[in-house]
Write a protein that holds these residues in place. Sequence first.
Motif, short mmCIF file in Angstrom:
data_model
loop_
_atom_site.label_atom_id
_atom_site.label_comp_id
_atom_site.label_asym_id
_atom_site.label_seq_id
_atom_site.Cartn_x
_atom_site.Cartn_y
_atom_site.Cartn_z
N LEU A 1 0.84 -1.20 0.00
CA LEU A 1 0.00 0.00 0.00
C LEU A 1 0.88 1.25 0.00
CD1 LEU A 1 -2.83 -0.77 2.60
CD2 LEU A 1 -2.85 -1.14 0.12
N SER A 2 0.38 2.31 -0.59
CA SER A 2 1.10 3.58 -0.54
C SER A 2 0.98 4.18 0.85
CB SER A 2 0.52 4.55 -1.57
OG SER A 2 -0.80 4.95 -1.19
N ARG A 3 1.87 5.09 1.18
CA ARG A 3 1.78 5.77 2.48
C ARG A 3 0.46 6.55 2.56
NH1 ARG A 3 7.07 5.97 5.07
NH2 ARG A 3 7.82 3.84 4.69
N GLU A 4 0.01 7.07 1.45
CA GLU A 4 -1.26 7.79 1.45
C GLU A 4 -2.41 6.85 1.82
OE1 GLU A 4 -4.01 10.60 -1.52
OE2 GLU A 4 -2.24 9.57 -2.29
N CYS B 1 -7.50 11.43 14.84
CA CYS B 1 -7.10 10.31 13.99
C CYS B 1 -6.45 10.84 12.71
CB CYS B 1 -8.30 9.44 13.65
SG CYS B 1 -9.02 8.62 15.08
N ALA B 2 -5.44 11.67 12.88
CA ALA B 2 -4.74 12.24 11.73
C ALA B 2 -3.77 11.22 11.14
CB ALA B 2 -3.98 13.50 12.15
N ASP C 1 -6.30 4.84 5.88
CA ASP C 1 -6.89 3.75 6.66
C ASP C 1 -6.90 4.09 8.13
OD1 ASP C 1 -7.87 0.98 7.02
OD2 ASP C 1 -5.92 0.66 7.96
N TYR C 2 -5.81 4.69 8.61
CA TYR C 2 -5.77 5.12 10.01
C TYR C 2 -6.83 6.19 10.28
CZ TYR C 2 -4.22 7.08 14.43
OH TYR C 2 -4.19 7.53 15.73
N ALA C 3 -6.92 7.16 9.38
CA ALA C 3 -7.83 8.28 9.59
C ALA C 3 -9.29 7.85 9.60
CB ALA C 3 -7.61 9.33 8.50
N LEU D 1 -14.22 8.93 12.26
CA LEU D 1 -15.68 8.92 12.23
C LEU D 1 -16.23 7.72 12.98
CD1 LEU D 1 -18.25 10.23 11.15
CD2 LEU D 1 -18.00 8.86 9.06
N ALA D 2 -15.55 6.57 12.87
CA ALA D 2 -16.04 5.35 13.51
C ALA D 2 -16.03 5.45 15.03
CB ALA D 2 -15.19 4.16 13.05
#
Length: 226
Positions: free
Chosen positions: A142-145, A183-184, A150-152, A156-157
Amino acid sequence: MTPVPDGALNFRQTLPGLYRSGNLSRLSGQGRSGVLALGVARILDLRTRAERGQDPPPFLGHPVYLNLPLLPYRSRALNEATAAATCNADIGVALLEHGANGMVTVLGALLDAPEGPLLIHCHAGKDRTGLVAALCGELAGLSREQIGADYAASGLALTQFYADQQARRTPEEWTRLLPFVPCAPEAVLRPLAYLDQTWGSPAAYLDAYGFSLAEQRQLAQRLATA
């Protein structure tokens, strides 16, 4: 899209072979059946035994369940580093720097699990789970983006989760916790950048602590399989 099991907290599929979640104690009976219906070969609980006592794991005793706390018990260096942390990224770096053996043990347990998809979780499913998911995403290409996004997605959750946490705390306690709520993407991207700067890459870091490059390729292949 994989349906979210009833009662699951912060649940999603990060990779074809990897699900992530908050603790599973909120699952209804239907939700527990829904998790097992995914065909998961391993549910890896990253929480401490004390956390388990507060929110008992519903799959305790089931063959798919394994508890491997990611926070080393009474590690002075880690305790000092986390006490000095001012944000989630600081904690992520501290875990990588002072908890490498535990991290490698977790990844090894994922690789060694029986055939089938994997599920990782901690308490909120945000930071410990997020760090393991970030390393898995890195190995899987996966890309860093994408890893940061995914972390961010936990933000909302976990809106109601943190509202409940605030209601249970004094204003002073909440003020201390507040810097660790966001969650940045930076929270996982800076720990990965730390590995780039210190070791050359996350792969070199894992290899140095005993999770070989060949094992990393095997785990990447496994994570790419639904």
